[in-house]
Design a protein around this motif. Structure first.
Motif, PDB file in Angstrom:
ATOM      1  N   THR A  26      48.287 -30.284  72.541  1.00 23.29           N
ATOM      2  CA  THR A  26      48.435 -29.972  73.919  1.00 23.29           C
ATOM      3  C   THR A  26      48.664 -28.578  74.393  1.00 23.29           C
ATOM      4  N   GLU A  27      48.854 -28.145  75.350  1.00 24.84           N
ATOM      5  CA  GLU A  27      49.354 -26.955  75.835  1.00 24.84           C
ATOM      6  C   GLU A  27      50.214 -26.301  74.884  1.00 24.84           C
ATOM      7  N   GLU A 142      54.547 -34.499  77.595  1.00 24.79           N
ATOM      8  CA  GLU A 142      53.494 -33.840  77.130  1.00 24.79           C
ATOM      9  C   GLU A 142      52.891 -34.491  75.666  1.00 24.79           C
TER      10      GLU A 142
END
Ligand code: COA
Length: 213
Positions: A26-27, A142
């Motif tokens: 993820t980010e 997230e």
């Protein structure tokens, strides 16, 4: 009863070991199966009373906690009801507290569990824990969002549920942020420390997840 042409079918067996070499990203995070060597990082959150407050973990000594991590790290194959996998949440760029930091190891700040609730009816459960020092940044959302996306795509559940202590408002907010619906409040389901406790159940159906885009 909801009519449906498609019989439920989880895509099992599933071996999570492949995620060790090819993690979900993820980010800010990498998600891969928990490893025994993550025990020092896990101990940093598992030892905290505020973390244990709403999860069904007893207080453990450091030695017992390391053994618990070893057990959870061994959970890789999903075949039948009760089988689960624990995905470690590596925060990229945050150094691990483990002794072998020289390897440039990322810190495991929490973990996400995926478990088969009912294979025949294609029902999964999701659960999560995050070190308090890293809460309030959207990291749990997230991680859980990526784990849910992976689960729906790879395992094809009809529904995913989360089972919470009803007082756990942070976890309830996370469920809602993920698009999960509060389906039930079960009164006085468990007895802990001299008091009855309520349970909340949140759920999301595959078609609801798909509609979120
Ligand atoms: C449940 C738990 C994982 C939630 O952690 P969290 O950090 O609050 O969850 P999120 O990742 O969704 O973060 C949301 C918070 O970050 C804030 N935030 C900051 N930046 C954000 C971003 N980029 N994206 C989303 N939210 C962001 C949100 O406003 C929100 O704050 P709020 O709770 O004050 O409204 C955590 O409380 C926990 O581990 N508790 C102990 C263990 C436990 O109870 N586990 C659950 C058992 S059922």
């Amino acid at each position: 009863m909801t009519p449906s042409a498609d019989p439920p079918a989880l895509r099992l067996p599933f071996d999570a070991s492949g995620l060790a070499a090819d993690p979900l990203t993820t980010e800010r995070l990498r998600l891969r199966p928990l490893e025994t060597s993550d025990a020092p990082d896990v101990w940093e959150y598992q030892r905290l009373p505020e973390v244990l407050r709403y999860i069904p973990w007893p207080e453990r000594s450091e030695e017992e906690a390391y053994e618990h991590t070893r057990t959870r790290a061994g959970m890789r194959r999903l075949v039948a009801a009760g089988d689960g996998v624990i995905l470690a949440m590596e925060l990229v760029g945050e150094p691990s507290v483990a002794a072998d930091q020289a390897a440039g190891r990322n810190r495991v700040v929490g973990d996400v569990m995926l478990r088969v609730s009912n294979a025949e009816h294609a029902q999964l459960e999701i659960g999560w824990v995050l070190h308090p020092a890293f809460q309030g940044r959207g990291l749990a959302a997230e991680a859980a969002g990526a784990a849910l996306a992976f689960a729906f795509e790879r395992l094809r559940p009809h529904r995913v549920q989360a089972i919470l202590d009803a007082r756990n408002t942070a976890s309830a907010r996370l469920c809602e942020r993920l698009g999960m619906r509060r389906e039930a409040t079960i009164l006085e389901e468990e007895f802990h420390d001299g008091a009855w406790e309520d349970t909340a159940i949140y759920g999301i159906l595959a078609r609801e997840w798909a509609e979120r885009g």
